[in-house]
Enzyme design. Structure first.
Site, PDB file in Angstrom:
ATOM      1  CE  LYS A  43      30.669  -6.700  -2.449  1.00 44.59           C
ATOM      2  NZ  LYS A  43      31.807  -7.266  -1.691  1.00 44.59           N
ATOM      3  CE1 TYR A 263      13.860  20.974   8.445  1.00 38.56           C
ATOM      4  CE2 TYR A 263      14.960  19.952   6.581  1.00 38.56           C
ATOM      5  CZ  TYR A 263      13.809  20.196   7.303  1.00 38.56           C
ATOM      6  OH  TYR A 263      12.611  19.674   6.893  1.00 38.56           O
TER       7      TYR A 263
HETATM    8  C1  LIG Z   1      32.973  -7.049  -2.471  1.00 41.43           C
HETATM    9  C2  LIG Z   1      33.932  -8.141  -2.658  1.00 41.43           C
HETATM   10  C3  LIG Z   1      34.758  -8.184  -3.798  1.00 41.43           C
HETATM   11  C4  LIG Z   1      34.843  -7.048  -4.783  1.00 41.43           C
HETATM   12  O1  LIG Z   1      35.649  -6.053  -4.213  1.00 41.43           O
HETATM   13  P1  LIG Z   1      35.962  -4.670  -4.955  1.00 41.43           P
HETATM   14  O2  LIG Z   1      36.890  -4.003  -4.014  1.00 41.43           O
HETATM   15  O3  LIG Z   1      34.673  -3.977  -5.089  1.00 41.43           O
HETATM   16  O4  LIG Z   1      36.583  -5.009  -6.256  1.00 41.43           O
HETATM   17  C5  LIG Z   1      35.552  -9.298  -3.984  1.00 41.43           C
HETATM   18  N1  LIG Z   1      35.556 -10.305  -3.073  1.00 41.43           N
HETATM   19  C6  LIG Z   1      34.804 -10.291  -1.968  1.00 41.43           C
HETATM   20  C7  LIG Z   1      34.877 -11.412  -1.010  1.00 41.43           C
HETATM   21  C8  LIG Z   1      33.984  -9.196  -1.701  1.00 41.43           C
HETATM   22  O5  LIG Z   1      33.254  -9.174  -0.591  1.00 41.43           O
END
Ligand SMILES: *Cc1c(COP(=O)(O)O)cnc(C)c1O
Length: 378
Positions: A43, A263
């Site tokens: 993702k 800044y």
């Molecule tokens: C993002 C996600 C993962 C992966 O999690 P990590 O901690 O990055 O290994 C697995 N399952 C779901 C439902 C997620 O949203």
């Protein structure tokens, strides 16, 4: 080696080590019992590292199960992977978009009674049984059927029209093995899974894999650990670093004691100082909270970020290096063997996940991959 024009003009270079990525996937898979599948979560464009390279590299390494969050991410990934790859969409279908899943050969994770109904309706119209993953909530109140939803659907296991490939849930505190929520969620998950005889479970994210075999079920879903993030808080990181980031010095200047920098003039030289300005800023995902807190490296020497983070630049106090060490046009390292994504996250008051997914679009990205064939004994 002759530098390409792109490299010779690059302001900052992000190196993504696909061999380390694949080694991390293989390392995680080796922690599972034979037969337990190791998926990969891609993702958010593979946590910011580029699904177009990460997906095919992991497929080649043997991965066949891929998770994304949005349908659009699934459609993109579908075009990059062979048909044998299964692509699961964690958010499930937006109501009315169910046919996209068939058109692009995507498998929905169904999270709510409404999503289940939508998928069943499509199955009825098509006169087909359609595959899906069911998510149940076991302690996050974020996604998946609540225990009451599950109880209210007594015929769920035989849900006409749906073939359940997995029942899944997600752990809330897996990075802390001592936390009692892990065992509680495991217990609730087993209870839910028992309602689906013959259907496999899928519970563990990266950190969940390290909670032990009880948490593995039929498939695990690591994301962060593939990309080098430490799976357990306060433990040595067994994963290989996947990214390196370096940034060019565009200007060097010597300033007198008492000279303010950046800044808000939030930092002021206490001694005659040498300041290097480098070409990374918050527009590149270098978090503003790292102003006056972060550090970069020259070789093994840490150098502090001084002043606020600008949109396009950082100012670094390089006074402690011997004079004439640095030249304009040279690189300083932001992510390197001395300082991985978790260390940067600590300085910024966040987690490695946010550091990765913030990595900017402006970096010149180089994907490294050894082309040498594997030889026995190496
Ligand atoms: C993002 C996600 C993962 C992966 O999690 P990590 O901690 O990055 O290994 C697995 N399952 C779901 C439902 C997620 O949203």
């Amino acid at each position: 080696m002759q530098a390409s024009p792109e490299l010779s003009r690059a302001g900052a270079i992000l190196r993504i080590d696909l061999d380390a990525l694949c080694a991390n996937w293989q390392d995680l898979r080796a922690r599972l019992a034979p037969g337990t599948r190791c998926a990969a979560v891609l993702k958010a464009d593979a946590y910011g590292l580029g699904a177009h390279r990460v997906g095919p590299a992991l497929y080649e390494a043997g991965c066949r199960h891929f998770f994304v969050a949005h349908t659009a991410e699934g459609i993109t990934l579908r075009s990059l992977l062979p048909d044998a790859a299964r692509i699961y969409v964690l958010h499930g279908p937006v109501p009315g978009s169910e046919t996209d899943f068939l058109a692009h050969h995507l498998i929905p994770v169904l999270n709510s009674p409404r999503q289940i109904e939508g998928w069943q309706t499509l199955a009825r119209h098509r006169g087909q049984t359609l595959p899906a993953v069911l998510q149940v909530d076991t302690g996050m109140a974020r996604m998946g059927l609540a225990p009451a939803d599950l109880a209210a659907l007594p015929e769920l296991a035989r849900c006409p029209g749906i073939e359940w490939l997995f029942v899944m849930s997600h752990l809330a505190v897996a990075e802390d093995p001592a936390h009692p929520a892990n065992a509680e969620q495991l217990e609730r998950f087993r209870h839910a899974l028992a309602r689906f005889p013959g259907v496999e479970g899928c519970l563990a994210n990266s950190s969940g894999i390290f909670l032990g075999a009880d948490y593995h079920f039929g498939m695990v879903r690591p994301g962060a650990a593939l990309y080098g993030v430490a799976p357990q808080v306060g433990q040595p990181n067994p994963m290989r670093p996947v990214i390196q980031l370096c940034s060019r010095i565009i200007q060097l200047r010597d300033i007198a004691a008492g000279t303010p920098v950046g800044y808000g003039q939030s930092w002021c030289a206490q001694r005659p100082s040498r300041i290097a300005t480098i070409t990374v800023g918050y527009a590149d995902g270098y978090l503003r909270s790292l102003g006056n807190r972060g550090q970069v490296y020259y070789g093994s020497q840490a150098l502090p970020v001084v002043g606020k983070v600008s949109m396009d630049t950082l100012t670094i106090d390089v006074t402690d290096l011997p004079p004439d060490t640095l030249q304009e046009g040279e690189f300083l390292d932001l992510a390197c063997p001395w300082q991985g994504v978790d260390a940067i996250a600590d300085q910024a008051g966040t987690i490695g996940y946010e550091v990765l997914t913030s990595l900017g679009r402006r970096y010149t990205r180089i994907y490294t991959r050894s082309t040498a064939p594997a030889t026995a004994g190496t």
